[in-house]
Design an enzyme around this catalytic site. Structure first.
Site, PDB file in Angstrom:
ATOM      1  N   ARG A 255      -7.686 -13.887 -10.828  1.00 27.23           N
ATOM      2  CA  ARG A 255      -8.562 -14.749 -10.017  1.00 27.23           C
ATOM      3  C   ARG A 255      -9.659 -13.901  -9.360  1.00 27.23           C
ATOM      4  O   ARG A 255     -10.832 -14.263  -9.363  1.00 27.23           O
ATOM      5  CB  ARG A 255      -7.712 -15.458  -8.962  1.00 27.23           C
TER       6      ARG A 255
ATOM      7  N   ASP B 136      -7.674  -7.096 -20.310  1.00 25.07           N
ATOM      8  CA  ASP B 136      -6.613  -7.992 -19.855  1.00 25.07           C
ATOM      9  C   ASP B 136      -5.897  -8.524 -21.096  1.00 25.07           C
ATOM     10  O   ASP B 136      -6.528  -9.138 -21.958  1.00 25.07           O
ATOM     11  CB  ASP B 136      -7.179  -9.156 -19.042  1.00 25.07           C
TER      12      ASP B 136
ATOM     13  N   ALA C  75      -6.080  -4.028  -5.445  1.00 20.58           N
ATOM     14  CA  ALA C  75      -4.998  -4.860  -5.977  1.00 20.58           C
ATOM     15  C   ALA C  75      -3.664  -4.507  -5.314  1.00 20.58           C
ATOM     16  O   ALA C  75      -3.303  -5.069  -4.277  1.00 20.58           O
ATOM     17  CB  ALA C  75      -4.931  -4.707  -7.491  1.00 20.58           C
ATOM     18  N   ARG C  76      -2.926  -3.581  -5.896  1.00 15.26           N
ATOM     19  CA  ARG C  76      -1.643  -3.123  -5.364  1.00 15.26           C
ATOM     20  C   ARG C  76      -1.547  -1.623  -5.547  1.00 15.26           C
ATOM     21  O   ARG C  76      -1.873  -1.091  -6.612  1.00 15.26           O
ATOM     22  CB  ARG C  76      -0.470  -3.815  -6.072  1.00 15.26           C
TER      23      ARG C  76
ATOM     24  N   ASP D  69      -8.202   0.608  -1.051  1.00 19.75           N
ATOM     25  CA  ASP D  69      -7.847  -0.324   0.025  1.00 19.75           C
ATOM     26  C   ASP D  69      -6.350  -0.543   0.110  1.00 19.75           C
ATOM     27  O   ASP D  69      -5.854  -1.020   1.127  1.00 19.75           O
ATOM     28  CB  ASP D  69      -8.561  -1.667  -0.183  1.00 19.75           C
TER      29      ASP D  69
ATOM     30  N   GLU E  53       2.453   1.489   1.602  1.00 17.67           N
ATOM     31  CA  GLU E  53       1.285   0.750   2.087  1.00 17.67           C
ATOM     32  C   GLU E  53       0.481   1.534   3.110  1.00 17.67           C
ATOM     33  O   GLU E  53      -0.739   1.489   3.103  1.00 17.67           O
ATOM     34  CB  GLU E  53       1.713  -0.602   2.663  1.00 17.67           C
TER      35      GLU E  53
ATOM     36  N   HIS F 150      -6.269  -1.823   3.900  1.00 21.08           N
ATOM     37  CA  HIS F 150      -5.896  -3.118   3.316  1.00 21.08           C
ATOM     38  C   HIS F 150      -6.646  -4.257   4.016  1.00 21.08           C
ATOM     39  O   HIS F 150      -6.039  -5.184   4.545  1.00 21.08           O
ATOM     40  CB  HIS F 150      -4.372  -3.335   3.405  1.00 21.08           C
TER      41      HIS F 150
ATOM     42  N   ALA G  12      -9.606  -5.685   2.407  1.00 20.05           N
ATOM     43  CA  ALA G  12     -10.499  -6.369   1.468  1.00 20.05           C
ATOM     44  C   ALA G  12     -10.282  -7.875   1.492  1.00 20.05           C
ATOM     45  O   ALA G  12     -11.218  -8.652   1.344  1.00 20.05           O
ATOM     46  CB  ALA G  12     -10.308  -5.828   0.053  1.00 20.05           C
TER      47      ALA G  12
END
Length: 336
Positions: free
Chosen positions: A166, A186, A246-247, A270, A275, A294, A296
């Site tokens: 998304r 992808d 993302a992660r 980010d 974390e 984090h 964004a």
């Protein structure tokens, strides 16, 4: 006909700006709000008294896991509307077995992430972070303005998007306003996908080798954990900027730090794994790293979009209309 009853479940300190007076007024027009203060747990007598009444539960950041015990305490529950990003971490498959519909505000949360990413791509291609540091260091413009004669800027540069999620799709859409080449990797994108109208589908190695900026937008799945490691980082050309919104666990962080310490590539980070990096992490001090906490995704007034989307979905549900952002069981596992 009885009006649906509604309650909230989230961490109270993470709800500011999500539902303003206008959003609450819209909810009150179609539902009875049993309790406006969000539930932070589902096991107490007072919480179970609320759960027993509700037809709709609005969840958010910090919501407890929705497991079989909670579902049993909420026999009337028919809709869970998550007013944050991915609902994946709080939803048990028992929710679907109970016939409860799930929707989330991930599409609204994707907007600021895509905006942040676009801004970082533009700044990275103009090497603004390095230019800022040079200007600060020499307090004149000799070193910083000398960069103007280097082959920098966004014109005819190549941006690689790893993941047509998304967020990845929104970034691809934003990039159509720039004179850049867009590459996408992808495994779920087919040749007739509309996202390819302005982009080229390539394998990951090709994307990493050709892109001036690589931006990561893949979900965290068992098969994507650590997908960017030493071998992938070595494929990036000197001067490439790597962006991760993302992660953190998608990246082998030790390998990324080792590559960054050579000074060969740059990074905008980010999200990390863990974390919050340990205080001694080189990520805090490396001059070629722009590290953000984090942020964004939706922060401050950007959270209003989340509440507005959730209210839209609840109004559709109560009116018997199809939801726009329903999370089907099969989709749940592929979410970020």
């Amino acid at each position: 006909m009885m009006r649906p009853k509604i309650a909230f479940a989230a961490a109270a300190d993470k709800t500011k700006f999500v539902f303003d007076a206008e959003a609450l007024s819209r909810l009150e027009a179609c539902c009875d709000i049993v309790r406006e203060e969000p539930l932070s747990e589902f096991s107490s007598t007072s919480s179970q008294a609320v759960l027993a009444q509700i037809d709709v539960l609005i969840t958010g950041w910090g919501c407890p896991k929705i497991a079989p015990e909670m579902i049993k305490a909420a026999p009337r529950l028919r809709l869970i509307a998550h007013s944050a990003g991915s609902v994946k971490l709080i939803i048990d498959q028992a929710v679907y077995a109970a016939g409860i519909t799930v929707t989330n505000a991930a599409d609204a949360n994707a907007v600021p992430v895509a905006e942040f990413t676009l801004a970082m791509i533009i700044l990275a291609n103009k090497r603004m972070f390095e230019m800022r540091d040079r200007y600060r260091a020499d307090r004149n413009r000799a070193n910083s303005t000398a960069m103007m004669d280097e082959p920098i800027g966004n014109y005819h540069r190549t941006v690689g998007l790893v993941g047509a999620s998304r967020i990845g799709r929104k970034v691809a859409g934003f990039l159509t306003a720039l004179d850049v080449k867009v590459l996408i990797n992808d495994p779920f994108v087919q040749a007739d996908d509309p996202v390819l109208a302005g982009a080229e589908l390539v394998d990951l190695d090709t994307l990493l080798a050709r892109a001036d900026v690589v931006s990561l937008h893949a979900p965290l799945l068992p098969e994507t954990r650590g997908m960017i490691g030493a071998d992938q980082l070595r494929l990036m050309r000197d001067g490439t900027t790597f962006i991760n919104t993302a992660r953190g666990a998608l990246v082998d962080e030790a390998a990324l730090i080792a590559e960054l310490q050579t000074g060969r590539i740059h990074a905008v980070i980010d999200v990390t794994y863990p974390e919050v990096p340990v205080p001694s992490s080189p990520l805090y001090d490396l001059p070629n790293v722009f590290l953000t906490p984090h942020v964004a995704g939706a922060i401050g007034r950007e959270r209003l979009r989340l509440g507005e989307l959730v209210v839209d979905e609840i109004e559709r549900f109560i009116g018997g209309r199809p939801l726009e952002f329903e999370v089907e069981p099969a989709l749940l596992e592929r979410l970020a």
